[in-house]
Write a protein that holds these residues in place. Structure first.
Motif, PDB file in Angstrom:
ATOM      1  N   VAL A 146      41.038 -34.566  -4.352  1.00  0.00           N
ATOM      2  CA  VAL A 146      40.131 -34.198  -3.461  1.00  0.00           C
ATOM      3  C   VAL A 146      39.541 -32.728  -3.791  1.00  0.00           C
ATOM      4  O   VAL A 146      40.565 -31.810  -3.978  1.00  0.00           O
ATOM      5  N   VAL A 147      38.347 -32.396  -4.222  1.00  0.00           N
ATOM      6  CA  VAL A 147      38.059 -31.130  -4.986  1.00  0.00           C
ATOM      7  C   VAL A 147      36.905 -30.467  -3.770  1.00  0.00           C
ATOM      8  O   VAL A 147      35.664 -31.267  -3.626  1.00  0.00           O
ATOM      9  N   PHE A 148      37.102 -29.173  -3.345  1.00  0.00           N
ATOM     10  CA  PHE A 148      36.116 -28.546  -2.564  1.00  0.00           C
ATOM     11  C   PHE A 148      35.233 -27.727  -3.484  1.00  0.00           C
ATOM     12  O   PHE A 148      36.078 -26.769  -4.304  1.00  0.00           O
ATOM     13  N   HIS A 149      34.007 -27.821  -3.781  1.00  0.00           N
ATOM     14  CA  HIS A 149      33.179 -27.119  -4.460  1.00  0.00           C
ATOM     15  C   HIS A 149      32.487 -26.252  -3.768  1.00  0.00           C
ATOM     16  O   HIS A 149      31.397 -26.639  -2.976  1.00  0.00           O
ATOM     17  N   HIS A 150      32.664 -24.810  -3.846  1.00  0.00           N
ATOM     18  CA  HIS A 150      31.675 -23.677  -3.027  1.00  0.00           C
ATOM     19  C   HIS A 150      30.698 -23.512  -4.070  1.00  0.00           C
ATOM     20  O   HIS A 150      30.605 -23.331  -5.070  1.00  0.00           O
ATOM     21  N   PRO A 151      29.233 -23.408  -3.268  1.00  0.00           N
ATOM     22  CA  PRO A 151      27.954 -23.187  -4.283  1.00  0.00           C
ATOM     23  C   PRO A 151      28.166 -22.046  -5.277  1.00  0.00           C
ATOM     24  O   PRO A 151      27.402 -22.137  -6.174  1.00  0.00           O
ATOM     25  N   GLU A 152      29.047 -21.217  -4.807  1.00  0.00           N
ATOM     26  CA  GLU A 152      29.106 -20.072  -5.855  1.00  0.00           C
ATOM     27  C   GLU A 152      30.384 -19.984  -6.537  1.00  0.00           C
ATOM     28  O   GLU A 152      30.867 -18.814  -6.872  1.00  0.00           O
ATOM     29  N   SER A 153      31.140 -20.909  -6.668  1.00  0.00           N
ATOM     30  CA  SER A 153      32.607 -20.802  -7.281  1.00  0.00           C
ATOM     31  C   SER A 153      32.711 -22.250  -8.053  1.00  0.00           C
ATOM     32  O   SER A 153      31.479 -22.683  -8.414  1.00  0.00           O
ATOM     33  N   GLY A 154      33.692 -22.451  -8.675  1.00  0.00           N
ATOM     34  CA  GLY A 154      33.850 -23.649  -9.655  1.00  0.00           C
ATOM     35  C   GLY A 154      33.278 -24.832  -9.248  1.00  0.00           C
ATOM     36  O   GLY A 154      33.239 -25.361  -8.165  1.00  0.00           O
ATOM     37  N   GLY A 200      27.000 -31.689  -8.158  1.00  0.00           N
ATOM     38  CA  GLY A 200      27.084 -30.170  -8.142  1.00  0.00           C
ATOM     39  C   GLY A 200      26.188 -29.049  -8.574  1.00  0.00           C
ATOM     40  O   GLY A 200      26.095 -28.296  -7.880  1.00  0.00           O
ATOM     41  N   ASP A 201      25.012 -29.658  -9.321  1.00  0.00           N
ATOM     42  CA  ASP A 201      24.098 -28.826  -9.627  1.00  0.00           C
ATOM     43  C   ASP A 201      23.067 -28.480  -8.497  1.00  0.00           C
ATOM     44  O   ASP A 201      22.778 -27.625  -8.114  1.00  0.00           O
ATOM     45  N   ILE A 202      22.892 -29.688  -7.582  1.00  0.00           N
ATOM     46  CA  ILE A 202      21.921 -29.876  -6.785  1.00  0.00           C
ATOM     47  C   ILE A 202      22.445 -29.179  -5.476  1.00  0.00           C
ATOM     48  O   ILE A 202      21.859 -28.324  -4.794  1.00  0.00           O
ATOM     49  N   CYS A 203      23.751 -29.290  -5.445  1.00  0.00           N
ATOM     50  CA  CYS A 203      24.367 -28.605  -4.022  1.00  0.00           C
ATOM     51  C   CYS A 203      24.607 -27.079  -4.481  1.00  0.00           C
ATOM     52  O   CYS A 203      24.171 -26.215  -3.493  1.00  0.00           O
ATOM     53  N   ARG A 204      24.641 -26.345  -5.657  1.00  0.00           N
ATOM     54  CA  ARG A 204      24.519 -25.158  -5.984  1.00  0.00           C
ATOM     55  C   ARG A 204      23.290 -24.498  -5.608  1.00  0.00           C
ATOM     56  O   ARG A 204      22.911 -23.594  -5.138  1.00  0.00           O
ATOM     57  N   GLU A 205      22.100 -25.216  -6.199  1.00  0.00           N
ATOM     58  CA  GLU A 205      21.031 -24.974  -5.941  1.00  0.00           C
ATOM     59  C   GLU A 205      20.644 -24.747  -4.221  1.00  0.00           C
ATOM     60  O   GLU A 205      19.679 -23.731  -4.026  1.00  0.00           O
ATOM     61  N   ARG A 206      21.081 -25.649  -3.644  1.00  0.00           N
ATOM     62  CA  ARG A 206      20.729 -25.557  -2.147  1.00  0.00           C
ATOM     63  C   ARG A 206      21.735 -24.852  -1.294  1.00  0.00           C
ATOM     64  O   ARG A 206      21.613 -24.823  -0.039  1.00  0.00           O
ATOM     65  N   GLY A 207      22.802 -23.992  -2.041  1.00  0.00           N
ATOM     66  CA  GLY A 207      23.556 -23.593  -1.403  1.00  0.00           C
ATOM     67  C   GLY A 207      24.628 -24.370  -0.646  1.00  0.00           C
ATOM     68  O   GLY A 207      25.135 -23.763   0.744  1.00  0.00           O
ATOM     69  N   LEU A 208      24.958 -25.688  -0.860  1.00  0.00           N
ATOM     70  CA  LEU A 208      25.575 -26.747  -0.099  1.00  0.00           C
ATOM     71  C   LEU A 208      26.984 -26.723  -0.531  1.00  0.00           C
ATOM     72  O   LEU A 208      27.240 -26.731  -1.738  1.00  0.00           O
ATOM     73  N   SER A 209      28.033 -26.905   0.443  1.00  0.00           N
ATOM     74  CA  SER A 209      29.433 -27.099  -0.140  1.00  0.00           C
ATOM     75  C   SER A 209      29.527 -28.611  -0.361  1.00  0.00           C
ATOM     76  O   SER A 209      28.908 -29.312   0.169  1.00  0.00           O
ATOM     77  N   LEU A 210      30.202 -28.787  -1.416  1.00  0.00           N
ATOM     78  CA  LEU A 210      30.539 -30.246  -1.991  1.00  0.00           C
ATOM     79  C   LEU A 210      31.940 -30.607  -1.873  1.00  0.00           C
ATOM     80  O   LEU A 210      32.688 -29.895  -2.285  1.00  0.00           O
ATOM     81  N   CYS A 247      31.091 -22.594 -18.643  1.00  0.00           N
ATOM     82  CA  CYS A 247      30.271 -23.476 -17.971  1.00  0.00           C
ATOM     83  C   CYS A 247      28.920 -22.802 -17.528  1.00  0.00           C
ATOM     84  O   CYS A 247      28.713 -21.554 -17.292  1.00  0.00           O
ATOM     85  N   GLY A 248      27.959 -23.500 -17.700  1.00  0.00           N
ATOM     86  CA  GLY A 248      26.444 -23.283 -17.552  1.00  0.00           C
ATOM     87  C   GLY A 248      26.026 -22.843 -16.027  1.00  0.00           C
ATOM     88  O   GLY A 248      25.135 -22.370 -15.580  1.00  0.00           O
ATOM     89  N   CYS A 249      27.168 -23.181 -14.805  1.00  0.00           N
ATOM     90  CA  CYS A 249      26.769 -22.699 -13.579  1.00  0.00           C
ATOM     91  C   CYS A 249      26.925 -21.191 -13.330  1.00  0.00           C
ATOM     92  O   CYS A 249      26.395 -20.795 -12.347  1.00  0.00           O
ATOM     93  N   ARG A 250      27.385 -20.492 -14.410  1.00  0.00           N
ATOM     94  CA  ARG A 250      27.362 -18.859 -14.298  1.00  0.00           C
ATOM     95  C   ARG A 250      26.086 -18.385 -14.453  1.00  0.00           C
ATOM     96  O   ARG A 250      25.669 -17.240 -13.946  1.00  0.00           O
ATOM     97  N   SER A 251      24.949 -19.140 -15.255  1.00  0.00           N
ATOM     98  CA  SER A 251      23.761 -18.596 -15.451  1.00  0.00           C
ATOM     99  C   SER A 251      22.872 -18.568 -14.108  1.00  0.00           C
ATOM    100  O   SER A 251      22.783 -19.792 -13.600  1.00  0.00           O
TER     101      SER A 251
END
Ligand SMILES: [Zn+2]
Length: 465
Positions: free
Chosen positions: A351-359, A327-337, A461-465
């Motif tokens: 089955v969970v879709f994670h957008h790099p700029e969402s949850g 999750g962290d790495i994909c957010r840094e790289r702007g990748l969908s997970l 969550c720390g992903c907001r910062s």
């Protein structure tokens, strides 16, 4: 209907070629192919080729001939179509299947146009003479083999005309003991080699919706009971490149929940899948990355290799620590997970879709722990915190779950559907989304029951910062 009624209604149409017609073409090659079908033989062409205006020439063919228990088998592909003066008209762009590329001989054979070619009337000498006409032959595997191609204008689809291909073959088997005057031959046997179409448009016709996988590169982390079927399904549907990470070995015990069977025992999972996929689905190439995430060294390099130029990451590790890291790495790289997991007793999964700029995966854990009724709550799949059914099979170092492959595959298939949707219309996938399935309600198994929840970023969550 009575016979009289049928004749009264239809006879005039049959004789005049009028009346209602099924909206489909009747390509002549279908009827010719039927004379050679089931022998394991084929020759590959591409429907994109246009030869109108040309009457004859040569084709460069890659031929693989072998003898099997059902007779002589020819697997071939036309590489180039040349005009009578030798100039190149069309060439093959599709990748070659392994059955042809290994130990094949390259040879040149004639083609000619016959727009008056009629339907075959049988496999007698006269019928075969129309399409098995060539003189040039190759010698392989103890026989002289002549191929000749007839191209004929035909209705390929309803009111759409194009070229049918018919491949005639004449085989002269060698007799193993040569006489004093040189090699001896048996009589020539003529037959039909079925022509198959495997160009890009031919493969895409059947399932246009998966065109979004063409040209795409997808990383799959974890090739167990969830990841291995997903990887094979992505390849089957035309994904161009797969980067597969695992380092586990296929054994008789774990193969019961694995995509491939006994032929893979003793092999690393990523290597077994690479071998299988590249053999069975020539449009897909596989990069096998041997690694277990979480070892003291090597994570960074191996993950860089895995995620190089990928369009999407699938996390089938079913390990929360790995999901958080990805999750962290994909957010840094702007990748969908896309993360997929099942509960330990397999009463449910998600089955969970994670957008790099969402949850992110940690937001997901917050949402699961948010009390029911409070905003942002997402329920756990059934059985998520029940580890009572885990077992330790003899010789295994860890507890394992007791779910069956046919239940787990429910999650693998949803993973692939989601991957296709995300890649087809990325603009519609800007908010993370949890798809939870329940398969069991404690008393009894039930048909899969899905619910969908959006997954926003959690305030803590720390992903907001
Ligand atoms: Zn988060």
């Amino acid at each position: 209907m009575s016979l009289a009624e049928i004749l009264d209604e239809n006879l005039a149409h049959v004789l005049d070629g009028t009346g209602a017609e099924d909206p489909q073409g009747e390509p002549i090659e279908y009827w010719w192919n039927s004379l050679g079908q089931g022998s394991g033989s084929f020759v590959l062409v591409d429907s994109r080729w246009k030869l109108s205006g040309y009457d004859e020439g040569t084709v460069d063919v890659l031929v693989n001939a072998s003898r099997t228990e059902i007779g002589r088998t020819i697997r071939a592909a036309i590489l180039n179509v040349n005009a009578g003066d030798g100039s190149l008209l069309e060439e093959r762009v599709a990748p070659l299947p392994a059955a042809i590329s290994s130990t094949a001989i390259r040879a040149s054979f004639p083609w000619r146009r016959d727009d008056q070619l009629s339907l075959p009337t049988g496999s007698d000498e006269q019928t075969m003479g129309k399409v098995a006409y060539g003189k040039t032959y190759v010698t392989c595997d103890g026989a002289d083999i002549r191929l000749s191609f007839t191209v004929s204008k035909t209705e390929l689809q309803h009111n759409e005309h194009g070229d049918a291909w018919v491949c005639g073959m004449a085989v002269q088997e060698h007799i193993s003991r040569p006489s004093r005057s040189g090699p001896r031959h048996r009589g020539t046997v003529a037959s039909i080699v079925p022509v198959f179409r495997d160009g890009e448009i031919d493969i895409g016709y059947r399932v246009p919706s998966v065109a979004s996988l063409r040209g795409k590169r997808i990383a799959v982390v974890g090739l167990g009971a969830l990841g291995s079927p997903a990887a094979v399904e992505l390849a089957r549907n035309g994904c161009t490149s797969l980067h597969l990470m695992d380092d586990d070995v296929v054994e008789p015990g774990n193969a019961i929940r694995w995509e491939l069977g006994a032929s893979s025992w003793g092999t690393k999972k990523q290597d077994a899948l690479k071998r299988f996929i590249e053999r069975e689905y020539p449009w897909t190439s596989v990069l096998a990355v041997p690694h277990r995430i979480g070892l003291p060294t090597g994570d960074r390099d191996r993950l860089n290799e895995l995620l190089d130029s990928v369009d999407l990451v699938v996390d089938a590790s079913a390990a929360p620590g790995v999901s958080y890291l990805l999750g962290d790495i994909c957010r840094e790289r702007g990748l969908s997970l896309i993360s997929v997991f099942a509960s330990p007793n397999l009463h449910g999964g998600a089955v969970v879709f994670h957008h790099p700029e969402s949850g992110c995966p940690v937001c997901m854990a917050h949402a699961n722990e948010t009390p029911e009724g409070k905003p942002g709550h997402i329920p756990y799949p059934n059985g998520m915190n029940d580890e009572s059914t885990l077992v330790q099979p003899p010789g295994c170092s860890e507890l394992t779950f007791t779910g069956a492959s046919f239940d787990l595959k429910e999650l693998s298939l949803e993973t692939v559907r989601m991957a296709v949707d995300v890649l087809s219309s990325p603009d519609e996938w800007t908010v993370s989304e949890v798809r939870t399935v329940n398969l069991h309600n404690v008393k009894r198994r039930m048909p899969p029951s899905w619910r969908i929840d959006p997954l926003e970023r959690h305030p803590d969550c720390g992903c907001r910062s």
